[in-house]
Design an enzyme around this catalytic site. Structure first.
Site, short mmCIF file in Angstrom:
data_model
loop_
_atom_site.label_atom_id
_atom_site.label_comp_id
_atom_site.label_asym_id
_atom_site.label_seq_id
_atom_site.Cartn_x
_atom_site.Cartn_y
_atom_site.Cartn_z
N GLN A 1 38.25 48.64 44.35
CA GLN A 1 37.47 47.40 44.42
C GLN A 1 36.82 47.26 45.79
O GLN A 1 35.64 46.90 45.90
CB GLN A 1 38.38 46.19 44.16
N ARG B 1 45.16 35.91 46.09
CA ARG B 1 44.99 37.35 46.31
C ARG B 1 44.23 37.64 47.61
O ARG B 1 43.29 36.94 47.96
CB ARG B 1 44.30 37.97 45.08
N LYS C 1 37.40 48.09 31.13
CA LYS C 1 37.14 46.89 31.94
C LYS C 1 36.46 47.26 33.24
O LYS C 1 35.45 46.66 33.62
CB LYS C 1 38.51 46.23 32.18
N ARG D 1 49.16 42.33 32.26
CA ARG D 1 49.85 43.63 32.12
C ARG D 1 51.36 43.44 31.96
O ARG D 1 52.03 44.27 31.35
CB ARG D 1 49.49 44.56 33.27
N ARG E 1 53.96 42.12 40.78
CA ARG E 1 54.38 42.89 39.60
C ARG E 1 55.71 43.60 39.79
O ARG E 1 56.38 43.90 38.80
CB ARG E 1 53.28 43.88 39.21
N ASP F 1 47.68 50.37 37.70
CA ASP F 1 47.76 49.33 36.66
C ASP F 1 48.78 49.68 35.57
O ASP F 1 49.12 48.82 34.75
CB ASP F 1 46.38 49.13 36.02
N ARG G 1 31.13 47.20 36.42
CA ARG G 1 30.15 47.92 37.25
C ARG G 1 28.78 47.99 36.59
O ARG G 1 27.75 47.80 37.25
CB ARG G 1 30.68 49.32 37.56
N SER H 1 41.74 51.32 47.67
CA SER H 1 41.32 50.30 46.70
C SER H 1 39.90 50.58 46.22
O SER H 1 38.95 50.57 47.01
CB SER H 1 41.38 48.91 47.33
N GLY I 1 40.08 39.91 40.05
CA GLY I 1 39.96 40.47 41.40
C GLY I 1 38.75 41.38 41.51
O GLY I 1 38.06 41.40 42.54
C1 S3P Z 1 40.09 48.16 39.79
C2 S3P Z 1 40.79 48.66 40.83
C3 S3P Z 1 42.24 48.44 41.03
C4 S3P Z 1 42.90 47.96 39.75
C5 S3P Z 1 42.12 46.89 39.06
C6 S3P Z 1 40.73 47.37 38.72
C7 S3P Z 1 38.64 48.42 39.71
O1 S3P Z 1 42.42 47.43 42.01
O2 S3P Z 1 44.21 47.52 40.02
O3 S3P Z 1 42.76 46.49 37.88
O4 S3P Z 1 38.02 48.16 38.66
O5 S3P Z 1 38.09 48.90 40.71
P1 S3P Z 1 42.45 47.79 43.59
O6 S3P Z 1 41.09 48.25 43.96
O7 S3P Z 1 42.80 46.50 44.27
O8 S3P Z 1 43.52 48.82 43.74
#
Ligand code: S3P
Length: 427
Positions: free
Chosen positions: A167, A121, A21, A386, A344, A313, A26, A165, A93
């Site tokens: 993300q 979020r 995923k 999850r 969670r 995760d 990306r 993070s 997210g």
């Molecule tokens: C992800 C980063 C993680 C993860 C999410 C996917 C990503 O989140 O929990 O399922 O693809 O960069 P965070 O960046 O908020 O930790």
């Protein structure tokens, strides 16, 4: 939709994983701003990744989807178009945070939001750095979606991330592509580096130095052909099921083994799991391998600090596994789990208790004693994929039937989950 899970006598056979995923998001986003076509095989079947594709389509990017193959006709760095209506990131997210980085560099204003869970979020973590780069972003209570992003000329920054993070790191790096000069991010601890690897595949100049990663702005990105590795976070449910149910043996092919993701294998192995890894080389700079897992009695232990981002995760399924260990498992420094698709920590604690287990809850984690017998019950998933999948695995080792409420939410990351689980279990 409810799904009933019955105990299994063993877990056996072979699982083909869906495409990863994180990597699929990306490749799609970078394909959209590259020049020429990007052809992606084994693209994730996850609903989240399809949210990303529909947002890109709404931004004027031609996207073709056939089975697990996606072709994106890149619009170049300056080719995205203002959408006619608000973008919908669904439950994702990764979509909203990473796209915020792309939208910060656009010469138009647009709104992005998502479902009820996504609207709870925190987004300040992306708003702050993107504001420093020159974007204007409005959010509900300055923190929550919908986000209205007015992009424009961006300046490069050197940003120290307050939370680990991937993300947020990725959002800043994507925005950095639109700024003249070098944008750098310093992480408090290492997170998955899929964005860095993918950026290089598309031709960007990315440097990594310890916990600092930098990208040069205004690169020429060219479309690529890529095959997405199998999703190790999806594999984790099967690794734990086969480990916990005596007499099991399972094969998993072409699993992505990115150093920021394989934490679950390392943690299970350190506790005594029988997991063999056979390297299958690389796909698009990402290492992949075949996994063979056999049942084993695990010791348990403590997971904390820098280990946490690499297993973030997988904590719900590790908490389920903890009930079957000798000494139990303590998880700390994981307060990020409270702001995922659901809280969670809460969801795991309540559902484990509902299955008759004892658990201690902390603000930043939990302690699950070992050698506990689970009994079937009703699982409240809170619409969190999850949680649904972790407690389906718990149901395999419980006495009696386990009912998974809102079971369809598994499709957020793994639409084929229940079918695959049925194909490797007996009972
Ligand atoms: C992800 C980063 C993680 C993860 C999410 C996917 C990503 O989140 O929990 O399922 O693809 O960069 P965070 O960046 O908020 O930790």
């Amino acid at each position: 939709m409810e799904i009933i899970i019955r105990p299994t006598t063993k877990v056996t056979g072979k699982v083909k994983l869906p495409g990863d995923k994180s990597i699929s998001h990306r490749l799609a986003m970078l394909g959209a701003i590259a020049s020429g076509k990007t052809e992606i095989s084994n693209f994730a079947s996850s609903q989240d990744c399809h949210s990303t594709l529909s947002c890109l389509h709404a931004l004027g990017v031609p996207v073709e989807v056939t089975a697990d193959h996606v072709t994106i006709t890149g619009r170049g760095l300056d080719g995205l178009q203002a959408p006619h209506e608000a973008l919908d990131a669904g439950n994702s997210g990764t979509t909203i945070r990473m796209l915020s980085g792309l939208l910060a560099g656009q010469p138009f204003s647009c709104t992005i939001s998502g479902d009820a869970s996504l609207q709870r979020r925190p987004m300040k973590r992306v708003i702050d750095p993107l504001f420093q780069m020159g974007a204007q972003i409005q959010a509900r209570e300055d923190n929550f979606p919908p986000l209205t992003i007015k992009g424009g000329r961006l300046r490069p920054i050197r940003y120290v991330l307050p939370v680990a993070s991937a993300q947020v790191k990725s959002a800043i790096l994507l925005a950095g592509l639109f700024a003249k000069g070098e944008t750098s991010v310093i992480e408090p601890s290492r997170t998955r580096n899929h964005t860095e690897l993918a950026l290089r595949e598309f031709g960007a100049d990315v440097k990594e130095n310890g916990l600092e990663v930098s990208v040069m702005g205004r690169p020429y990105l060219r479309g690529i052909r890529a095959v997405v590795p199998g999703d190790l976070s999806s594999a984790a449910f099967f690794l734990v099921a086969a480990t916990c149910v005596a007499g099991s043996e399972l094969l998993i092919d072409e699993a992505g083994l990115n150093c920021g993701r394989r934490g679950v294998i390392d943690v299970l192995s350190a506790m005594g799991a029988e997991i063999e890894i056979f390297s299958q080389g690389q796909q698009g700079g990402e290492p992949i391998g075949r996994l063979k897992v056999q049942s084993a009695q695990l010791r348990g232990g403590k997971l904390a600090g820098e280990q946490i981002p690499g297993i973030i995760d997988e904590i719900p399924i590790l908490a389920v596994l903890a009930t079957q260990t000798e000494n139990g498992l303590e998880i700390r420094d994981a307060s990020e789990l409270r702001v995922k698709e659901s809280d969670r920590i809460r969801a795991v604690v309540d559902n484990l208790r509902g299955m008759g287990a004892s658990v201690e809850e902390f603000p930043d984690g939990l302690f699950v004693p070992g050698r506990q017998k689970l009994r079937g019950g009703r699982i409240k998933t809170h619409g969190d994929h999850r949680i649904a999948m972790a407690f389906s695995v718990a149901g395999l080792m419980a006495d009696g039937e386990t009912v998974i409420e809102e079971a369809e939410c598994a499709a957020v990351s793994f639409p084929e989950f229940y079918e695959k689980l049925r194909s490797v279990t007996i009972g």
